[in-house]
Enzyme design. Structure first.
Site, mmCIF file in Angstrom:
data_model
loop_
_atom_site.group_PDB
_atom_site.id
_atom_site.type_symbol
_atom_site.label_atom_id
_atom_site.label_comp_id
_atom_site.label_asym_id
_atom_site.label_seq_id
_atom_site.Cartn_x
_atom_site.Cartn_y
_atom_site.Cartn_z
ATOM 1 N N ASN A 70 27.172 10.123 -14.807
ATOM 2 C CA ASN A 70 26.248 10.617 -13.772
ATOM 3 C C ASN A 70 25.575 11.920 -14.202
ATOM 4 O O ASN A 70 25.060 12.654 -13.375
ATOM 5 C CB ASN A 70 27.014 10.861 -12.469
ATOM 6 C CG ASN A 70 27.741 9.627 -12.006
ATOM 7 O OD1 ASN A 70 27.151 8.549 -11.962
ATOM 8 N ND2 ASN A 70 29.016 9.753 -11.689
ATOM 9 N N HIS B 37 30.891 6.324 0.160
ATOM 10 C CA HIS B 37 31.890 6.642 -0.872
ATOM 11 C C HIS B 37 33.282 6.848 -0.282
ATOM 12 O O HIS B 37 33.436 7.304 0.852
ATOM 13 C CB HIS B 37 31.442 7.918 -1.598
ATOM 14 C CG HIS B 37 32.212 8.230 -2.826
ATOM 15 N ND1 HIS B 37 33.276 9.099 -2.830
ATOM 16 C CD2 HIS B 37 32.083 7.778 -4.101
ATOM 17 C CE1 HIS B 37 33.753 9.191 -4.060
ATOM 18 N NE2 HIS B 37 33.044 8.398 -4.858
ATOM 19 N N GLU C 4 25.006 7.834 2.476
ATOM 20 C CA GLU C 4 24.640 8.430 1.185
ATOM 21 C C GLU C 4 23.118 8.437 1.090
ATOM 22 O O GLU C 4 22.469 7.567 1.683
ATOM 23 C CB GLU C 4 25.234 7.608 0.029
ATOM 24 C CG GLU C 4 26.736 7.661 0.006
ATOM 25 C CD GLU C 4 27.368 6.916 -1.180
ATOM 26 O OE1 GLU C 4 26.719 6.765 -2.219
ATOM 27 O OE2 GLU C 4 28.528 6.496 -1.032
ATOM 28 N N SER D 9 25.948 5.075 -4.551
ATOM 29 C CA SER D 9 26.474 5.322 -5.889
ATOM 30 C C SER D 9 26.628 4.069 -6.732
ATOM 31 O O SER D 9 26.496 4.121 -7.948
ATOM 32 C CB SER D 9 27.815 6.038 -5.798
ATOM 33 O OG SER D 9 28.748 5.252 -5.081
ATOM 34 N N ASP E 145 25.441 12.383 2.083
ATOM 35 C CA ASP E 145 26.093 12.671 0.807
ATOM 36 C C ASP E 145 25.030 12.438 -0.263
ATOM 37 O O ASP E 145 24.604 11.304 -0.500
ATOM 38 C CB ASP E 145 27.290 11.715 0.634
ATOM 39 C CG ASP E 145 28.004 11.923 -0.693
ATOM 40 O OD1 ASP E 145 27.343 12.306 -1.667
ATOM 41 O OD2 ASP E 145 29.217 11.655 -0.753
ATOM 42 N N HIS F 252 24.171 11.458 -5.626
ATOM 43 C CA HIS F 252 23.366 10.808 -6.673
ATOM 44 C C HIS F 252 21.867 11.023 -6.495
ATOM 45 O O HIS F 252 21.070 10.460 -7.238
ATOM 46 C CB HIS F 252 23.693 9.308 -6.733
ATOM 47 C CG HIS F 252 25.128 9.087 -7.082
ATOM 48 N ND1 HIS F 252 25.578 9.005 -8.377
ATOM 49 C CD2 HIS F 252 26.228 8.996 -6.293
ATOM 50 C CE1 HIS F 252 26.897 8.860 -8.376
ATOM 51 N NE2 HIS F 252 27.312 8.851 -7.126
ATOM 52 N N LYS G 158 27.178 15.962 -11.082
ATOM 53 C CA LYS G 158 26.375 14.838 -11.588
ATOM 54 C C LYS G 158 25.105 15.393 -12.231
ATOM 55 O O LYS G 158 25.168 15.852 -13.362
ATOM 56 C CB LYS G 158 26.154 13.848 -10.455
ATOM 57 C CG LYS G 158 27.540 13.441 -9.857
ATOM 58 C CD LYS G 158 27.526 12.230 -9.039
ATOM 59 C CE LYS G 158 28.804 11.998 -8.254
ATOM 60 N NZ LYS G 158 30.034 11.896 -9.043
#
Ligand SMILES: Cc1ncc(COP(=O)(O)O)c(C=O)c1O
Length: 373
Positions: free
Chosen positions: A51, A137, A178, A182, A207, A210, A230
């Site tokens: 990542n 996640h 998210e 992910s 979240d 990413h 990441k």
């Protein structure tokens, strides 16, 4: 039987079970290097599974910043930030993150995982409700369970389903998702979710593990959690939110109060990464164009992020393909249940600034050879 024998027997039985169900995992010594390269078991590999999207983890500037901070502040924080550990770099990093996220304030945690397991139970409790996307996640699930709130799971990115579940939800509702998923690489409908929350006086928490530094989209969430491990290439987590929320978390988030602060070299590396992210936007552009080129070569839909899943289905087959790619010089780890739902084992391919166009073309070619259409 002695206690030691009993413990050993227990662990061995569990390990045998993991072997039987194909869920046994091992840690493989790997030397990560600049330019999205890695070396494992004497073989040089191009890494397409980390990542480190901007290829900053091995950047000399982050390394220099970390070394300098180690000399100035030492390598350990000494205690919880509330006791003796509040290295001044924490405050600088928090101001920078709040500015980037356009929120009033920010609190840095030991990791993204710790940010979620600390912030979520500090925000809601037993009389409240958490609505969360089914693909959220594991650490959001952990935080939700720790809060004691009623947990309701809505279908992936299904705003209508979230609204249905919100109707008779007890107490304060915290809706979590998210920004970039992910394992699937798709993005959440943040504006619609924010509007839904506004209609019901619910709080939206995202979240952004990413998406940080990679998504141009503005984030309307009141509470924005993320990680520095990441795209920022370092380590640590953060929560950006209105100032009173950060003040509350500083006293109530157990994973901040009862754990040692981040080491200064890590904070300094994260700060150096933020400078580079600002000064060199072409890194994100390069990473995105690598993902787009790959999808084009593989006749996949255009990517929404830097994560491109190639769904294989069967676990053993996914593992075999991953091993075959390693023989060809590519590090592409297979992702299996329970990380992803049953029957959706996949190659989770990630793209980075350090990949050249030739790297991407070679990967696509190798993949076509090992996974015939
Ligand atoms: C969506 C998501 N949230 C949180 C985390 C945890 O972040 P960290 O690695 O900083 O603990 C991860 C890490 O894999 C993640 O993918």
């Amino acid at each position: 039987m002695s206690s030691l024998d009993r413990l050993t027997q227990h662990a061995e039985a569990r390990v045998a079970q993991l072997h039987e169900t194909g869920r046994h995992r091992t840690l493989k010594p790997t030397h990560r290097m600049a330019g999205a390269r890695a070396s494992r078991a004497g073989r040089d590999l191009v890494s397409f599974c980390d990542n480190d999207y901007l290829s900053l983890a091995c950047d000399e500037r982050l390394i220099d910043a970390a070394c300098e901070a180690a000399r100035r502040y030492g390598v350990g924080a000494g205690a919880s930030r509330l006791i003796t550990g509040n290295c001044p770099l924490n405050g600088i990093l928090e101001s920078r993150l709040a500015e980037i996220k356009a929120t009033e304030s920010c609190l840095v945690f030991g990791s993204g995982y710790l940010a979620n397991v600390g912030a979520i139970p500090a925000l809601v409790g037993r009389r409240d409700t958490i609505l969360m996307d089914e693909l959220s996640h594991s650490c959001m699930h952990a935080g939700a369970r720790l809060s004691g709130a009623e947990i309701r799971i809505f279908e992936h990115n299904n705003v209508r389903h979230a609204e249905t579940l919100m109707q008779d939800a007890p107490g304060q509702v915290l809706l979590m998702t998210e920004t970039v998923f992910s394992m699937d690489g798709d993005v959440a409908p943040l504006d619609e979710l924010a509007a839904l929350c506004e209609r019901h006086e619910a709080w939206l928490m995202t979240d952004d593990a990413h998406g940080f530094g990679m998504l141009d989209q503005a984030n309307p969430a009141l509470v924005q959690m993320g990680t520095l491990s990441k795209s920022a290439g370092a380590y640590g987590g953060y929560v950006c939110a209105p100032a009173p929320v950060i003040e509350m978390l500083t006293s109530r988030a157990r994973s901040l109060v009862y754990t040692t602060g981040l080491p200064a070299p890590v904070l300094a590396a994260a700060l150096a990464a933020l400078d580079i992210m600002k000064a060199e936007p072409e890194r994100a552009v390069q990473a995105r164009s690598n993902a787009a080129l790959f999808c084009d070569l593989m006749a996949l839909p255009a990517p929404e992020s830097l994560v491109v899943p190639v769904i294989i289905g069967d676990e053993d087959r996914a593992m075999a393909i991953s091993a075959a790619l390693e023989q060809e010089g590519f590090l592409v780890t297979a992702i299996r249940p329970p990380t992803v739902p049953e029957g959706t084992s996949r190659l989770r391919i990630t793209f980075a600034a350090g990949h050249s166009e030739a790297d991407v073309r070679r990967l696509a070619q190798a993949l076509k050879e090992v996974v015939p259409a």
